[in-house]
Design an enzyme around this catalytic site. Sequence first.
Site, PDB file in Angstrom:
ATOM      1  N   ASP A 111       0.926  -1.232  -0.039  1.00  0.00           N
ATOM      2  CA  ASP A 111      -0.114   0.002   0.117  1.00  0.00           C
ATOM      3  C   ASP A 111       0.814   1.367   0.125  1.00  0.00           C
ATOM      4  OD1 ASP A 111       0.861  -0.391   2.610  1.00  0.00           O
ATOM      5  OD2 ASP A 111      -1.145  -0.661   3.348  1.00  0.00           O
TER       6      ASP A 111
ATOM      7  N   ASN B 137      -7.646  -1.391  13.717  1.00  0.00           N
ATOM      8  CA  ASN B 137      -9.104  -1.440  13.387  1.00  0.00           C
ATOM      9  C   ASN B 137      -9.431  -2.963  12.633  1.00  0.00           C
ATOM     10  OD1 ASN B 137      -8.276  -0.909  11.019  1.00  0.00           O
ATOM     11  ND2 ASN B 137      -9.367   1.273  10.874  1.00  0.00           N
TER      12      ASN B 137
ATOM     13  N   HIS C 107      -7.775  -3.184   9.855  1.00  0.00           N
ATOM     14  CA  HIS C 107      -7.453  -3.459   8.404  1.00  0.00           C
ATOM     15  C   HIS C 107      -6.337  -4.226   7.963  1.00  0.00           C
ATOM     16  CE1 HIS C 107      -4.928   0.493   8.957  1.00  0.00           C
ATOM     17  NE2 HIS C 107      -4.081  -0.368   8.928  1.00  0.00           N
TER      18      HIS C 107
ATOM     19  N   GLU D  52      -9.865  -0.741   4.724  1.00  0.00           N
ATOM     20  CA  GLU D  52     -10.265  -0.342   5.653  1.00  0.00           C
ATOM     21  C   GLU D  52     -11.898  -1.199   6.232  1.00  0.00           C
ATOM     22  OE1 GLU D  52      -8.660   1.397   7.891  1.00  0.00           O
ATOM     23  OE2 GLU D  52      -8.601   3.442   7.160  1.00  0.00           O
TER      24      GLU D  52
HETATM   25  C1  GLP Z   1      -0.614   0.601   8.410  1.00  0.00           C
HETATM   26  C2  GLP Z   1      -0.095   0.003   7.009  1.00  0.00           C
HETATM   27  C3  GLP Z   1      -0.510  -1.884   7.106  1.00  0.00           C
HETATM   28  C4  GLP Z   1       0.388  -2.063   8.526  1.00  0.00           C
HETATM   29  C5  GLP Z   1      -0.599  -1.810   9.449  1.00  0.00           C
HETATM   30  C6  GLP Z   1      -0.113  -1.902  11.011  1.00  0.00           C
HETATM   31  O1  GLP Z   1      -1.381   1.605   8.368  1.00  0.00           O
HETATM   32  N1  GLP Z   1      -1.085   0.325   5.997  1.00  0.00           N
HETATM   33  O2  GLP Z   1      -0.023  -2.460   5.999  1.00  0.00           O
HETATM   34  O3  GLP Z   1       0.257  -3.686   8.476  1.00  0.00           O
HETATM   35  O4  GLP Z   1      -1.036  -0.276   9.533  1.00  0.00           O
HETATM   36  O5  GLP Z   1       0.993  -0.979  11.360  1.00  0.00           O
HETATM   37  P1  GLP Z   1       1.934  -1.221  12.813  1.00  0.00           P
HETATM   38  O6  GLP Z   1       2.777  -2.535  12.404  1.00  0.00           O
HETATM   39  O7  GLP Z   1       2.692  -0.255  12.714  1.00  0.00           O
HETATM   40  O8  GLP Z   1       0.924  -1.447  13.759  1.00  0.00           O
END
Ligand code: GLP
Length: 252
Positions: free
Chosen positions: A67, A136, A138, A143
Amino acid sequence: MDVRVFESVSAVASGVADTIVRAVAEAPGAALALPTGRTPRAIYEELRRRREAERVSFARAHFFEIDEFVGVPASHPGSFAAYLRRYVFTALDFDASRIHLLDGTASDLAAECARFEGAIARCGGLDLLVLGIGMNGHIGFNEPGDTLTGPTHAVSLLASTRSDNAALFGGRAGDVPARALTMGVSTLLRAARILLVATGRAKADCVEKALAGPITARVPASLLQTHRAVEVYLDRDAASLLRVPVALVDRP
Ligand code: GLP
């Protein structure tokens, strides 16, 4: 799902790194998609160590970004491209011609998403996809409540996600782009093998909903329950609310 619970964050990283290294050793030209975020940093650190110690090479593998923010150039320090340069491409010897990024500044975002899907298809699909999970629920930037059947597409980010990503944009949630490009849930679910990684107590609730709750668009990660080859790597904190059978992995 194959759920593995490790004693510590570093044991999780080591377990995931083992799996990635083995996959690339068995299929050097594998198509990999690896995540951004705080969680995988320990994995990349571990892979960097192994590359130095064990001469693991990613030179023939394909790398796909999962992403990216819309309107943020790859040169911006808050972009996921910058994250990947910093933690992945400097640590591992991916060949630049086999790195496939999403261009969030493209003038035609739909065409950019179609181009990206074409690149995945030309590789014969993703062999190994590693995912983090948002608070949340995702996955990628799919989302809760989005259309969860499509391929790579542009999405609107929820306020909670913008605030979770504020650190990338000077700590101000309002400066986090309101839109992003993301592999769609169908892109993700077409991967041959998926690893879901979560650490820390803050992830316990979304992990429990994703693995043991109903399959629902309200928790995008719950759609992983429909995939036949998902391995889940958790530390004890992230697994603390789970009521499904898990394998405790005993590693120092
Ligand atoms: C982000 C990314 C995801 C990632 C997630 C968790 O927003 N878009 O690809 O897996 O949130 O991030 P973190 O590992 O910092 O909790």
